[in-house]
Design a protein around this motif. Structure first.
Motif, PDB file in Angstrom:
ATOM      1  N   LYS A 201       1.329  -1.320   0.088  1.00 31.93           N
ATOM      2  CA  LYS A 201       0.085  -0.045   0.012  1.00 31.93           C
ATOM      3  C   LYS A 201       0.938   0.977   0.031  1.00 31.93           C
ATOM      4  CE  LYS A 201      -3.396  -2.201   2.274  1.00 31.93           C
ATOM      5  NZ  LYS A 201      -3.891  -1.850   3.808  1.00 31.93           N
ATOM      6  N   VAL A 202       0.095   1.808  -1.080  1.00 31.67           N
ATOM      7  CA  VAL A 202       1.366   3.590  -0.690  1.00 31.67           C
ATOM      8  C   VAL A 202       0.290   4.371  -0.703  1.00 31.67           C
ATOM      9  CG1 VAL A 202       2.422   5.524  -2.351  1.00 31.67           C
ATOM     10  CG2 VAL A 202       2.888   2.783  -2.496  1.00 31.67           C
ATOM     11  N   ILE A 203       0.672   5.230   0.322  1.00 31.91           N
ATOM     12  CA  ILE A 203      -1.570   6.134   1.291  1.00 31.91           C
ATOM     13  C   ILE A 203      -0.337   7.245   0.590  1.00 31.91           C
ATOM     14  CG2 ILE A 203      -2.125   7.302   3.576  1.00 31.91           C
ATOM     15  CD1 ILE A 203      -2.472   4.448   4.115  1.00 31.91           C
ATOM     16  N   SER A 204      -0.193   8.900   0.455  1.00 32.36           N
ATOM     17  CA  SER A 204       0.363  10.108   0.099  1.00 32.36           C
ATOM     18  C   SER A 204      -0.502  11.184   1.268  1.00 32.36           C
ATOM     19  CB  SER A 204       0.248  10.647  -0.910  1.00 32.36           C
ATOM     20  OG  SER A 204       1.025   9.700  -1.602  1.00 32.36           O
ATOM     21  N   GLY A 205       0.039  11.589   1.955  1.00 29.91           N
ATOM     22  CA  GLY A 205      -0.672  12.740   3.143  1.00 29.91           C
ATOM     23  C   GLY A 205       0.110  14.477   2.700  1.00 29.91           C
ATOM     24  N   TRP A 206      -0.326  15.144   3.193  1.00 31.16           N
ATOM     25  CA  TRP A 206       0.445  15.997   3.470  1.00 31.16           C
ATOM     26  C   TRP A 206       1.468  15.805   4.662  1.00 31.16           C
ATOM     27  CZ3 TRP A 206      -1.041  20.622   0.359  1.00 31.16           C
ATOM     28  CH2 TRP A 206      -2.389  19.929  -0.488  1.00 31.16           C
TER      29      TRP A 206
END
Length: 354
Positions: A105-110
């Motif tokens: 899983k790859v998760i992007s956030g600020w």
């Protein structure tokens, strides 16, 4: 890798910027099955891509969001996905991602978000305001962190549907637009008022287009843009040839394919113009072209004269009539459009596809 899911429940421009990344994934992993979750109204570019399964999330009501969340949960449990990518940058998508069946899983956030990520998820911080990298590059960096390196090829061009091209031809015939007449597609809209160049300046460019090039102005906008479009049209001279276009995204895409130039603010239609192969100018103020600029090289030129507060967080603007987009003058736009028209005409003459 045989299959992947991408969550991108944002705006039309965001989905259009996703197109080259999806193409790179398919080049890197021939035969890969890709499912993309996108907000209703933004899914059109994905429907043009072969081998991409589109899951539409209806964010227009609480009931739609509930149904969409259930559909996403079902998707997450449908199989054990090889890769699950959350590029939405939202609490809802991240919550559902936690429960997804996926090997990676790859998760992007600020960058300011310090939420803990557990299990097999890789967290990649992004900054869609200041960058410094373009959005597409930030996407690719997040994949590289998980060991997925994509090829350099990044073609943003999408071909419009044949049916939409026929609709445009019928529309042109109905409105007396002859073969070879030059159209300037003008999109004065934008999500916030301070992302819009003043309407009277669009009017002045339209007057120049007819006066100097005997061209026709196609002013595009949704029904929500009616007042804005009327403001632009009210500034046209009697001699200025114009039409108002309040048609579907597929229609606008096909119209852009057969037009001479584009002028608009940083918005979804600008990215659609870039994807159609159109030449022109895009105006930036509260956002930076370093992050949200065109993918194509040289076809659409960004004009950007930032004050110290740009790029901003888009929580409002206290600059009033001195806001950032007013720093871009009409003469600069006309000069740049003229150069782009010459460039486009030269490539057409040489037989180089645009």
């Amino acid at each position: 890798m045989k299959n992947a899911v991408i969550l991108k429940m944002r705006y039309l421009g965001d989905v259009l910027l996703l197109v080259p990344v999806i193409r790179k994934l398919r080049l890197a992993f021939p035969g890969i099955q890709i499912a993309v979750v996108a907000n209703v109204g933004t899914e059109y570019p994905l429907t043009l891509m072969e081998g991409v399964r589109v899951v539409v999330f209806d964010n227009r009501s609480m009931m739609g969001k509930l149904r969409g969340s259930i559909e996403m949960f079902r998707l997450s449990k449908e199989r054990t996905w090889d890769l699950w990518i959350d590029w939405t940058v939202s609490d809802r998508s991240r919550f559902l991602t936690r429960f997804a069946n996926a090997t990676r899983k790859v998760i992007s956030g600020w960058k300011t978000d310090r939420s803990s990520i557990t299990g097999n998820a890789l967290y990649f911080p992004v900054d869609f305001n200041h960058g410094p990298d373009p959005v597409m590059v930030q996407y690719e960096h997040s994949l590289a962190q998980s060991g997925i390196v994509l090829p350099e090829h990044s073609d943003p061009v999408l071909s419009a549907l044949p049916a939409s091209r026929k609709d445009v031809q019928s529309w042109k015939s109905k409105n007396g637009i002859g073969e070879g007449e030059k159209l300037l597609v003008m999109h004065p809209g934008g999500r916030q008022w301070y992302k819009r160049w003043p309407p009277d300046r669009f009017s002045r460019v339209g007057n120049w287009w007819t006066e100097v090039h005997n061209g026709i102005v196609a002013v595009s906008g949704s029904k929500d843009d009616q007042t804005l479009v009327e403001s632009v049209v009210s500034g046209f001279k009697k001699e200025t040839r114009f039409l108002v276009v309040q048609e579907s995204i597929p229609f606008l895409h096909a119209l852009m394919e057969s037009s001479a130039l584009f002028l608009g603010n940083d918005s979804g239609p600008f990215h659609l113009a870039d994807a159609s192969g159109l030449y022109g100018v895009v105006l930036f103020g509260s956002t930076t072209p370093a992050v949200w600029g065109p993918i194509s090289k040289g076809r659409i030129i960004p004009l950007y004269d930032p004050p110290p507060c740009s790029p901003c967080t888009h929580e409002g603007c206290g600059q009033g009539i001195d806001n950032c987009l007013r720093r871009i003058d009409v003469d600069s736009v006309i000069r740049t459009l003229s150069r782009q028209l010459d460039l486009r005409s030269g490539e057409k003459t040489q037989g180089v596809p645009s």
